[in-house]
Design a protein around this motif. Structure first.
Motif, PDB file in Angstrom:
ATOM      1  N   PRO A 186       0.714  -1.148   0.059  1.00  0.00           N
ATOM      2  CA  PRO A 186       0.066  -0.257  -0.122  1.00  0.00           C
ATOM      3  C   PRO A 186       0.694   1.304  -0.065  1.00  0.00           C
ATOM      4  CG  PRO A 186       0.056  -1.039   2.287  1.00  0.00           C
ATOM      5  CD  PRO A 186       0.767  -1.858   1.351  1.00  0.00           C
ATOM      6  N   SER A 187       0.079   2.273  -0.838  1.00  0.00           N
ATOM      7  CA  SER A 187       1.094   3.619  -0.927  1.00  0.00           C
ATOM      8  C   SER A 187       0.181   4.535  -0.526  1.00  0.00           C
ATOM      9  CB  SER A 187       1.269   3.943  -2.355  1.00  0.00           C
ATOM     10  OG  SER A 187       0.149   4.337  -3.163  1.00  0.00           O
ATOM     11  N   PRO A 188       0.768   5.857  -0.201  1.00  0.00           N
ATOM     12  CA  PRO A 188       0.057   7.049   0.365  1.00  0.00           C
ATOM     13  C   PRO A 188      -0.561   7.516  -0.893  1.00  0.00           C
ATOM     14  CG  PRO A 188       2.521   7.356   0.327  1.00  0.00           C
ATOM     15  CD  PRO A 188       2.256   5.977   0.099  1.00  0.00           C
ATOM     16  N   LEU A 189      -0.348   7.237  -2.240  1.00  0.00           N
ATOM     17  CA  LEU A 189      -1.010   7.757  -3.185  1.00  0.00           C
ATOM     18  C   LEU A 189      -2.476   7.813  -3.742  1.00  0.00           C
ATOM     19  CD1 LEU A 189       1.691   7.026  -5.863  1.00  0.00           C
ATOM     20  CD2 LEU A 189       1.623   8.803  -4.562  1.00  0.00           C
ATOM     21  N   GLN A 191      -6.450   6.813  -1.832  1.00  0.00           N
ATOM     22  CA  GLN A 191      -7.376   6.953  -0.469  1.00  0.00           C
ATOM     23  C   GLN A 191      -7.456   5.430   0.121  1.00  0.00           C
ATOM     24  OE1 GLN A 191     -11.069   8.451  -2.078  1.00  0.00           O
ATOM     25  NE2 GLN A 191     -11.697   8.820   0.348  1.00  0.00           N
ATOM     26  N   TYR A 192      -7.484   4.541  -0.674  1.00  0.00           N
ATOM     27  CA  TYR A 192      -7.560   3.215  -0.158  1.00  0.00           C
ATOM     28  C   TYR A 192      -5.917   2.852   0.473  1.00  0.00           C
ATOM     29  CZ  TYR A 192      -7.541  -1.983   0.521  1.00  0.00           C
ATOM     30  OH  TYR A 192      -7.490  -3.006   0.701  1.00  0.00           O
ATOM     31  N   GLY A 193      -4.999   3.404  -0.037  1.00  0.00           N
ATOM     32  CA  GLY A 193      -3.731   2.800   0.496  1.00  0.00           C
ATOM     33  C   GLY A 193      -3.503   3.534   1.843  1.00  0.00           C
ATOM     34  N   ARG A 194      -3.753   5.001   1.698  1.00  0.00           N
ATOM     35  CA  ARG A 194      -3.699   5.660   3.024  1.00  0.00           C
ATOM     36  C   ARG A 194      -4.577   4.997   4.123  1.00  0.00           C
ATOM     37  NH1 ARG A 194      -3.816   9.711  -0.809  1.00  0.00           N
ATOM     38  NH2 ARG A 194      -5.965  10.250  -0.690  1.00  0.00           N
ATOM     39  N   ALA A 195      -5.775   4.649   3.819  1.00  0.00           N
ATOM     40  CA  ALA A 195      -6.365   3.829   4.719  1.00  0.00           C
ATOM     41  C   ALA A 195      -5.947   2.839   5.502  1.00  0.00           C
ATOM     42  CB  ALA A 195      -7.898   3.495   4.363  1.00  0.00           C
ATOM     43  N   VAL A 196      -5.273   1.964   4.499  1.00  0.00           N
ATOM     44  CA  VAL A 196      -4.593   0.704   5.165  1.00  0.00           C
ATOM     45  C   VAL A 196      -3.452   1.017   5.940  1.00  0.00           C
ATOM     46  CG1 VAL A 196      -3.259  -1.258   4.256  1.00  0.00           C
ATOM     47  CG2 VAL A 196      -5.504  -0.862   3.012  1.00  0.00           C
ATOM     48  N   LEU A 197      -2.544   1.950   5.234  1.00  0.00           N
ATOM     49  CA  LEU A 197      -1.453   2.318   6.136  1.00  0.00           C
ATOM     50  C   LEU A 197      -1.788   2.952   7.316  1.00  0.00           C
ATOM     51  CD1 LEU A 197       0.724   3.905   3.071  1.00  0.00           C
ATOM     52  CD2 LEU A 197       1.232   1.710   4.369  1.00  0.00           C
ATOM     53  N   ALA A 198      -2.875   3.548   7.482  1.00  0.00           N
ATOM     54  CA  ALA A 198      -3.333   4.221   8.587  1.00  0.00           C
ATOM     55  C   ALA A 198      -3.430   3.115   9.810  1.00  0.00           C
ATOM     56  CB  ALA A 198      -4.726   5.114   8.782  1.00  0.00           C
ATOM     57  N   CYS A 203       2.284  -2.426   6.871  1.00  0.00           N
ATOM     58  CA  CYS A 203       1.865  -3.542   6.058  1.00  0.00           C
ATOM     59  C   CYS A 203       2.659  -3.961   4.861  1.00  0.00           C
ATOM     60  CB  CYS A 203       0.356  -2.903   5.448  1.00  0.00           C
ATOM     61  SG  CYS A 203      -0.750  -4.100   4.282  1.00  0.00           S
ATOM     62  N   LYS A 204       2.667  -5.379   4.602  1.00  0.00           N
ATOM     63  CA  LYS A 204       3.415  -5.605   3.704  1.00  0.00           C
ATOM     64  C   LYS A 204       2.696  -5.805   2.232  1.00  0.00           C
ATOM     65  CE  LYS A 204       6.274  -8.737   6.608  1.00  0.00           C
ATOM     66  NZ  LYS A 204       7.824  -8.378   6.353  1.00  0.00           N
ATOM     67  N   GLY A 205       1.456  -5.339   2.238  1.00  0.00           N
ATOM     68  CA  GLY A 205       0.584  -5.416   0.939  1.00  0.00           C
ATOM     69  C   GLY A 205       0.166  -6.728   0.494  1.00  0.00           C
ATOM     70  N   SER A 206      -0.771  -6.776  -0.584  1.00  0.00           N
ATOM     71  CA  SER A 206      -1.061  -8.070  -1.132  1.00  0.00           C
ATOM     72  C   SER A 206      -1.512  -7.647  -2.492  1.00  0.00           C
ATOM     73  CB  SER A 206      -2.181  -8.655  -0.096  1.00  0.00           C
ATOM     74  OG  SER A 206      -3.470  -8.035  -0.525  1.00  0.00           O
ATOM     75  N   LEU A 207      -1.650  -8.896  -3.276  1.00  0.00           N
ATOM     76  CA  LEU A 207      -2.057  -8.368  -4.731  1.00  0.00           C
ATOM     77  C   LEU A 207      -3.667  -8.099  -4.648  1.00  0.00           C
ATOM     78  CD1 LEU A 207      -0.409  -8.962  -7.173  1.00  0.00           C
ATOM     79  CD2 LEU A 207      -1.562 -11.172  -7.444  1.00  0.00           C
ATOM     80  N   GLY A 208      -4.400  -8.277  -3.883  1.00  0.00           N
ATOM     81  CA  GLY A 208      -5.594  -7.763  -3.755  1.00  0.00           C
ATOM     82  C   GLY A 208      -5.663  -6.362  -3.382  1.00  0.00           C
TER      83      GLY A 208
END
Lengths: 454, 454
Positions: A186-189, A191-198, A203-208
């Motif tokens: 997940p990235s800060p670029l 909305q979804y990425g920022r929510a995950v990072l918050a 978070c190591k991320g996933s394909l989904g």
């Protein structure tokens, strides 16, 4: 001349059409559903993400779909790909089997993925699209789209699962060499990425998750589209050129496969090598056993539920009916990064429901053992994903030896392993485990499936 | 059909012989000398290291030397290799030039090296040899011999320059996958290695040192031979299959090169693409300019002395007359590890003396810039060694544009860069330097040349 090992096709025999299995299915696939309304999807619902030409291919029931000239011009650089008879491997196995492999590692990106990335980049350019956002796990797909973007002058932004981004800098370097930008997800670029990072800054991320980010970028910019490297009907369609060439090459070899083994992650490699043969069989052609092999650590076809599910973790994609482990399922670490997806292509899942294909789950150490045996006999070092097909084919060849029967076995060597040497290093250092998935993790992910009537 | 980009040959047109330039030279090469007696070498002097079939090739003046059937059987897996017309690169350069490249990266080991490793492994097996010792720098040669050893059942021991052994674990993993053993050099396994380590336990090694170790192992074990990946006449001979195929392919293309650019390290890649064309010219065929390109940091052809010198640092090899920087010369760090040898093949040096070839030295950043431009246009990521040829060819194409002349430019893309991604990573991070060699270092190395009359 001694016995042939290679069946080439002259470029005049490069297929002019892709083969669409939907034309020959006895029962059509269940339709994809809109994530909001749960009603069957209309073409307009997909228009923010894909050019209309690809949306039409997604729903087409025409048997043959023309390959545009500019796409064939690019294909011609490395296609038709060779079909090899693995005579040295047969000798090493002391098997009466006739083992054939189609080799897709000869593409510039080193895998079968450019068959669709080139087509997708072309249709997007024709539709006036300036940029494509996509996701990648191990990087096979990202580098293939980066390659295609360079050819058609399209900017490519790749959301790469963070753990791969950190562990596979060389695959990233390849994408950057082709001119793409690569972002850890997940990235800060988004909305979804920022929510995950918050929730989880580490978070190591996933394909989904990476899919959710790429879809969000595409959906929110009119000049940007999204591209997927597997699962969807049009992606599988573009890969059928593999099997079509193989049918032509088997004629030259005066032989025909008795069994085809295909590795399955999202399903595009499997579809590419098998669909034209399945179609021929459905139209009254020769019988052929079809075996899908998948990793035991991410066994959607053998252990997943056949149900409607989302393609991404953020639940932005349509729902498709497929064998799924649940969109929140996180497989344990294993090296075939291209086979880590929670779902299976709806079309492949449908074939399994219809009883037209078998499926088996394989442990990774046995797959690497097969890959090393293959490399020492045939010289080509397979990608970890391809090792599943090699294992499956060797198992069939051993069965031939035990039964004293000569059968023709075909598999697709979907890519080379030059960017996966850490996996081989770990294998030789005895650091690979044969871990499968966590049962309670799977139960939880399946419990979270959306409740949609079939 | 649109303009062709690929010229394949049917496997029935795989050459049945290698081409020996010695048959057409106006003046023969000066003979190699025995390191002890300084007298011209006899066949028996080489017998502890090489099988007699290769020693005969080393001194043969027959124009055509038959390729044994079992070697052709292996070649047929990936040969004839494609000749590509780089139409997308031409377009990117807006040049009227017709750029062609022969692509040797399609071999299982990813470079031209298997053309000779397969032949050498075959002749050694025929001579009853059980094991081959060799050296490798970046690993292209070591992995190619490892591949060939696996096919012919010969044990392969590779002395890998220690700095590469530590920095390139993936190339080592490839050799080990093929079943070879890989030893960092200098090593405690040889008398020479122990002597070097006694003086400098932290010694990073060099190609010249690794050669000394491999030669010592071969010379002291009757069932073990030595193999070299470049420089020697028989190695260059095996590579001529590249140029022979290219001549046939140019006929299909109804064209002929005006200029051929070849990257030179030890000289085998250069010889492979150019010798058949040079031979045709010497026999009254079409004229063609031949340009050797080498790294400015290790410029044997442009800055070396044409003199008798040893092939190794330990002075165990015969003396050959060649362009040399001195066997103790240590080039600064740069990424084209395959071009770091202090000497040049005697046959290539001889051509330079005869005025039959030109030579240019190139800086590494300009070479990587060319490689990235090539990758974005043609899709194939070249090895750092091959980037020199790409740079040279692009420079010729730019000259065509400036002069408004269409010339046919040919180069050999000798290998892909999949195992060299750290170099590309460093290039993008602006960490590459354009360092050349140290003048006083060169002066010292040249002062140490053995005093042997020419």
């Amino acid at each position: 001349m001694t016995d042939r090992v290679k069946y080439l096709l002259d470029e005049t025999r490069l297929p002019t059409t892709w083969y669409n299995l939907a034309a020959d299915l006895p029962v059509p696939c269940p339709p994809p559903l809109h994530p909001g309304t749960l009603q069957p999807l209309g073409p307009d619902d997909l228009a923010p993400l894909f050019p209309m030409a690809l949306i039409q291919q997604e729903v087409s029931t025409d048997r043959e779909i023309e390959i545009p000239g500019p796409v064939r011009d690019v294909y011609r650089q490395w296609r038709p790909t060779p079909l090899f008879r693995a005579r040295r491997l047969e000798q090493a196995l002391q098997t009466p089997a006739r083992i054939y492999y189609k080799y897709e590692g000869v593409s510039p990106a080193g895998s079968h993925k450019p068959n669709t990335s080139v087509a997708q980049a072309y249709y997007n350019r024709e539709a006036g699209i300036r940029k494509i956002a996509t996701e990648t796990g191990a990087g096979q797909w990202g580098s293939s789209l980066a390659f295609a973007g360079a050819l058609f002058g399209i900017e490519v932004q790749v959301f790469m699962v963070r753990v791969s981004y950190d562990q596979k800098p060389y695959r990233r370097a390849l994408m950057e060499t082709y001119g793409a930008t690569c972002v850890p997800s997940p990235s800060p670029l988004t909305q979804y990425g920022r929510a995950v990072l918050a929730r989880d800054p580490e978070c190591k991320g996933s394909l989904g998750m990476a899919i959710s980010e790429a879809v969000e970028v595409a959906a929110s910019h009119p000049d940007t589209n999204y591209a997927l490297g597997s699962v969807l009907n049009h992606v599988l369609l573009h890969q059928t050129i593999i099997g079509m060439e193989a049918i032509d090459q088997f004629e030259t070899a005066d032989d025909y496969p008795d069994v085809i083994v295909g590795a399955t992650g999202g399903g595009s490699n499997f579809a590419g090598i098998t669909f034209p043969f399945i179609g021929a069989k459905l139209r009254g052609g020769p019988d052929v056993r079809i075996v899908a092999v998948e990793p035991a650590a991410c066994p959607s076809l053998t252990r997943g539920r056949y149900a409607y599910d989302f393609g991404d973790t953020g639940h932005m994609t349509p729902l498709t009916k497929m064998h799924t482990l649940g969109s929140t399922f996180m497989p344990p670490g294993f090296h075939a990064g291209g086979l880590r997806y929670h779902g299976m292509a709806p079309m492949v899942s449908h074939l399994r429901q219809l009883g037209l294909i078998e499926a088996r789950a394989l442990m990774q150490k046995a797959c690497f053992e097969a890959g090393v045996q293959f490399a020492r006999a045939e010289g080509i070092l397979p990608a970890p994903e391809a090792n599943h097909a090699v294992r499956g084919a060797i198992d069939e060849a051993i069965r031939c030896r035990e039964e004293g029967v000569s059968r023709a076995i075909l598999f697709n060597l979907c890519g080379h392993g030059h960017f996966d040497m850490q996996a081989y290093t770990d294998y030789f250092a005895d650091k690979l485990t044969d871990q499968t998935y966590d049962e309670s993790e799977l139960a939880m992910a399946l419990a979270g499936l959306p409740s949609v009537g079939s």
